[in-house]
Design an enzyme around this catalytic site. Sequence first.
Site, PDB file in Angstrom:
ATOM      1  CG  HIS A  42     -20.889  17.148  21.413  1.00  0.00           C
ATOM      2  ND1 HIS A  42     -20.131  16.595  22.417  1.00  0.00           N
ATOM      3  CD2 HIS A  42     -20.066  17.245  20.325  1.00  0.00           C
ATOM      4  CE1 HIS A  42     -18.911  16.362  21.965  1.00  0.00           C
ATOM      5  NE2 HIS A  42     -18.841  16.750  20.711  1.00  0.00           N
ATOM      6  CD  GLU A 101     -21.220  15.724  25.924  1.00  0.00           C
ATOM      7  OE1 GLU A 101     -21.138  16.224  24.784  1.00  0.00           O
ATOM      8  OE2 GLU A 101     -20.400  15.928  26.821  1.00  0.00           O
ATOM      9  CB  SER A 150     -15.688  17.101  20.413  1.00  0.00           C
ATOM     10  OG  SER A 150     -16.307  16.083  19.671  1.00  0.00           O
TER      11      SER A 150
END
Length: 512
Positions: free
Chosen positions: A422, A327, A207
């Site tokens: 995610h 995600e 991330s």
Amino acid sequence: MKKTLFTLLSGLLMTIPSQAQLLRTTVSQGEIEGVNENGFALYKNIPYAEAPVGNLRWKAPVPKAPWKGIYKADQWGARPPQIADPNQGGGSIPMSEDCLYLSVQTPAKSKDDKLPVFVMIHGGGFTTGTYSGTQDSFVKEGIIYCSIEYRLGILGFLSHPELSKESDKGISGNYGLMDQLLALQWIHDNIAAFGGDPEKVTIAGESAGGISVSMLCASPLAKGLFRGAICESGSSFWPIAESRNGNTAMTTFKSAEQIGLDLQKKFGKKNIKQLRQVPAEELVKDVQMGSVWPVVDGYIITDDQYKLYEKGEYNDVNVIIGTNSDEGMLFTRPMPADMYKASMKATYGEWADKLLEIYPANNEMEACFAIADIFRDGSFAWGTYAWANLQRKTGKGNVYMYYFDQDSEQTIFRSPRGGAIHVAEMPFIYGYTFGPKPFTTLEKHMVDIISKYWINFTKTGDPNSEGLPYWTNYEQGQPTVMIMKNGLHLDNVQNQKQMDFFEEYFNAQRKK
């Protein structure tokens, strides 16, 4: 009696840390002592810079001065001031501006071991997170594991005209990236003291940590600090514009400075001197997540990264890069279809009609899924796709690209339509679980393979070894992407139509 004495001595020896461990060593600042944790030497809170407080707030980090005596690195350093710490493992660790620490977990038995080094840069949207934690599964394989802390949010990324005037480079913002660079320099200069090889450093992140890795790969200031990079769900190939506008651009430096002026006004302060007196907890509490972000300053981030890669101006190292199949679900909620369409038109303008054809929605749930897919592709997948294509065209480093699509109970949240949200790949790489249930037999098999890829890459720059599915170097238009779903196999880039749209859209934005 002899048997009893022998038993006592054996028990005593078992409680004494192995003298082969590097529990004490000497670094640039002086002697330092770690602790024995799970059979390895662990140095928890190594200060690589002076505390960025007072007049050092919003300035480049200052290397830590030498200390007297033996520094005890036995407690985790404070988390940077932040609103929350979702899924970052901060727990009871306090928050403080005095946060510039790194950790070293080493299996070395000698300073001469020259072990490979894995450096984790944590995620959290450049607003939350902590460096604390260990990685026994890597260390057991003969890898030194390091994790670094950096300034976050307004304290880490505020640009402001007054701050630019204070700098001999005429820039401001990117303090968190400056921290990362100094931490990597410290590791390069000192890791041999822990049995590591400074020429065998791999940086990794997920991330915002992955975005950091991407930015470091393009920064001339990071040259020579690592030989490999791993980027999970993150990249930085957006064009430059006046506004980020829903993750569609990097802001200009002038725009970033104006954001700083607006924040100063919001806090009712006349200048930076007064703003430096505002308590850190007040600053982070009242600044919206994502309103401050790394900026193209011409020094650390020198230009639009897409253009830099087109010209071959980047740190050309072997990379593992990839994204997850769902995600965006972590960042979206259902909304009326009309509201969704209006939002897309506001963001994408003349490109909205084409986008809505690719991401259609006629009800709230379809709108939620469409927004999630746009977020996945525009914020994560396209940048990874662009990175892979550009580096294969202008670089020599190998590119190993993956697409993680395993729906598992080991993730923090699960998508209502299946797929991998995610952060979902992290348990499969690093071996920890979020859910109450253990890995299934299939998942254990995947963990064994995927984690071994990361370990092999850290050791050699190549994820492959005997007994693993072969992961080939990426080639555009060829089945060279490692698909991670119910096992592992190679296939073409997923969602090619969506990648083509964003490639066309972002290239058009660059020409404006």
